[in-house]
Scaffold this motif. Structure first.
Motif, short mmCIF file in Angstrom:
data_model
loop_
_atom_site.label_atom_id
_atom_site.label_comp_id
_atom_site.label_asym_id
_atom_site.label_seq_id
_atom_site.Cartn_x
_atom_site.Cartn_y
_atom_site.Cartn_z
N MET A 1 81.04 -29.51 2.87
CA MET A 1 79.72 -28.96 2.52
C MET A 1 78.62 -29.85 3.08
O MET A 1 78.74 -31.07 3.03
N ARG A 67 71.93 -16.83 8.18
CA ARG A 67 71.39 -18.03 7.51
C ARG A 67 70.11 -18.58 8.13
O ARG A 67 69.43 -19.38 7.50
N CYS A 178 72.70 -24.52 -9.14
CA CYS A 178 73.20 -23.23 -8.68
C CYS A 178 74.71 -23.30 -8.42
O CYS A 178 75.15 -23.16 -7.28
N HIS A 181 77.37 -22.81 -5.62
CA HIS A 181 76.82 -23.00 -4.28
C HIS A 181 76.23 -24.40 -4.07
O HIS A 181 76.09 -24.84 -2.93
N PHE A 191 75.64 -28.46 -0.66
CA PHE A 191 75.43 -27.03 -0.78
C PHE A 191 76.34 -26.29 0.20
O PHE A 191 76.73 -26.82 1.24
N ALA A 192 76.68 -25.06 -0.15
CA ALA A 192 77.60 -24.28 0.65
C ALA A 192 77.00 -23.97 2.01
O ALA A 192 75.82 -23.62 2.12
N ASP A 216 73.87 -14.57 -2.28
CA ASP A 216 75.15 -14.93 -1.66
C ASP A 216 75.22 -16.38 -1.21
O ASP A 216 76.08 -16.74 -0.41
N GLY A 217 74.33 -17.23 -1.68
CA GLY A 217 74.38 -18.64 -1.29
C GLY A 217 72.99 -19.24 -1.25
O GLY A 217 72.04 -18.70 -1.82
N TYR A 232 67.47 -20.99 -3.32
CA TYR A 232 68.69 -20.79 -4.09
C TYR A 232 68.54 -19.52 -4.94
O TYR A 232 67.43 -19.08 -5.24
#
Length: 330
Positions: A1, A67, A178, A181, A191-192, A216-217, A232
């Protein structure tokens, strides 16, 4: 990560921001991705039906990569509240913004470059003007009607995180930011996302921005010219979209605990503390006498405190009232 590296001074410079234009970017992403982010399928169906042709370049730009976006679209947030127009102006009207450089970097991570990105590369000034109009059209058609409800959810998320930090410290807040994630283990916030080198915040701190559309992340905004940012999912996003997309949102477990009308009073005071009785009545669509009776019952239960300013009664949630809301959030 991937990991953000905090110094002690960075922990003292963590702040939150509610950013309507950034929510517009996330909403456009949700409309354009091949598969909808979790929970957004019904909203996406309605949003696509309402989308005007003038706003389609916005959707193509924001969903070109799952992203990333050109950095100039996420400018440094101001210290105070920002409107959609404030952010739109900061993102698209600043002549010093490195639009060409940021767009070229963005194009470099794309498998397919959409026409709107090509236009930004060839004619950045003209393309920015066109994008400004397209974002305004998108916001009017897709988000404006729902924005008061969305903003209330984002403000509630920030209030919850602020109370957590005040009671238990910034690190405790980061540790529960969060999951799954985000994970905090001093001095790292993991974080992811794809593997990347550690990123030292370097004393600049971090802006944390909740999102109702980022289900979703997390997304990051890291560059050398502004304070780092992390977007987030807001903690109530799942329940909000599950309950008819937030329209006529029931109060769920909270209504079961205190009744629908009193639950509405608690939520109204969470959105804006210190309301007067008449203001509260108008917000709930009831008479002042009815609002006063509900407040009296909540006051007897220790959930609300009332103070008088001149001849006006001002109502606020007590710590127990906040705890009840936190416990029964979706």
């Amino acid at each position: 990560m991937p990991r953000l590296v905090f110094s002690d001074s960075d922990l003292g410079r963590v702040r939150f921001a509610v950013l309507p234009f950034q929510e517009t970017l996330k909403a456009a992403r949700g409309l354009g991705l091949p598969a909808p982010p979790p929970g957004l399928a019904a909203w996406r169906h309605a949003g696509r039906a309402a989308l005007p042709a003038a706003a389609r370049p916005v959707v193509a730009l924001c969903s070109a990569h799952p992203r990333h976006l050109p950095d100039f679209l996420t400018p440094q947030p101001a210290a105070g509240p920002m409107t959609f127009e404030d952010e739109l102006h900061a993102a698209l009207d600043d002549p010093a913004a490195p639009v060409l450089q940021d767009t070229a970097a963005f194009a470099g991570v794309l498998d397919t470059v959409p026409p709107v990105v090509g236009t930004l590369l060839r004619q950045p000034t003209r393309a920015r003007r066109a994008l400004r109009d397209a974002f305004a059209a998108f916001h009017r058609a897709v988000l404006a009607a729902d924005w008061p409800r969305l903003r209330a959810q984002l403000a509630a998320d920030v209030a919850y995180r602020a109370r957590l930090a005040a009671r238990h410290g910034v690190e405790a807040m980061l540790a529960t930011l969060c999951p799954p994630h985000v994970r905090w283990e001093h001095p790292y916030l993991e974080f992811a996302g794809p593997v990347a080198p550690d990123y030292a915040l370097g004393g600049r701190g971090l802006v944390l921005a909740p999102s109702m559309f980022l289900t979703d992340g997390v997304h990051r905004q890291l560059n050398d010219r502004q304070q780092p940012m992390l977007f987030y999912p807001a903690r109530t996003a799942g329940a909000f979209w599950r309950d008819s997309g937030g329209r006529d949102w029931p109060d769920g477990r909270l209504a079961g605990a205190v009744g629908e009308r009193r639950a509405a009073v608690l939520r109204a005071l969470a959105r804006r503390s210190g309301r007067g009785t008449a203001d509260l009545a108008a917000a709930l669509g009831v008479t002042p006498a009815t609002a006063s009776a509900h407040v009296a019952n909540l006051r007897r239960a220790g959930l609300v405190v009332t103070t008088r300013v001149a001849r006006t009664a001002r109502h606020e949630l007590t710590p127990l009232g906040w705890d009840l809301l936190d416990l029964n959030a979706g």
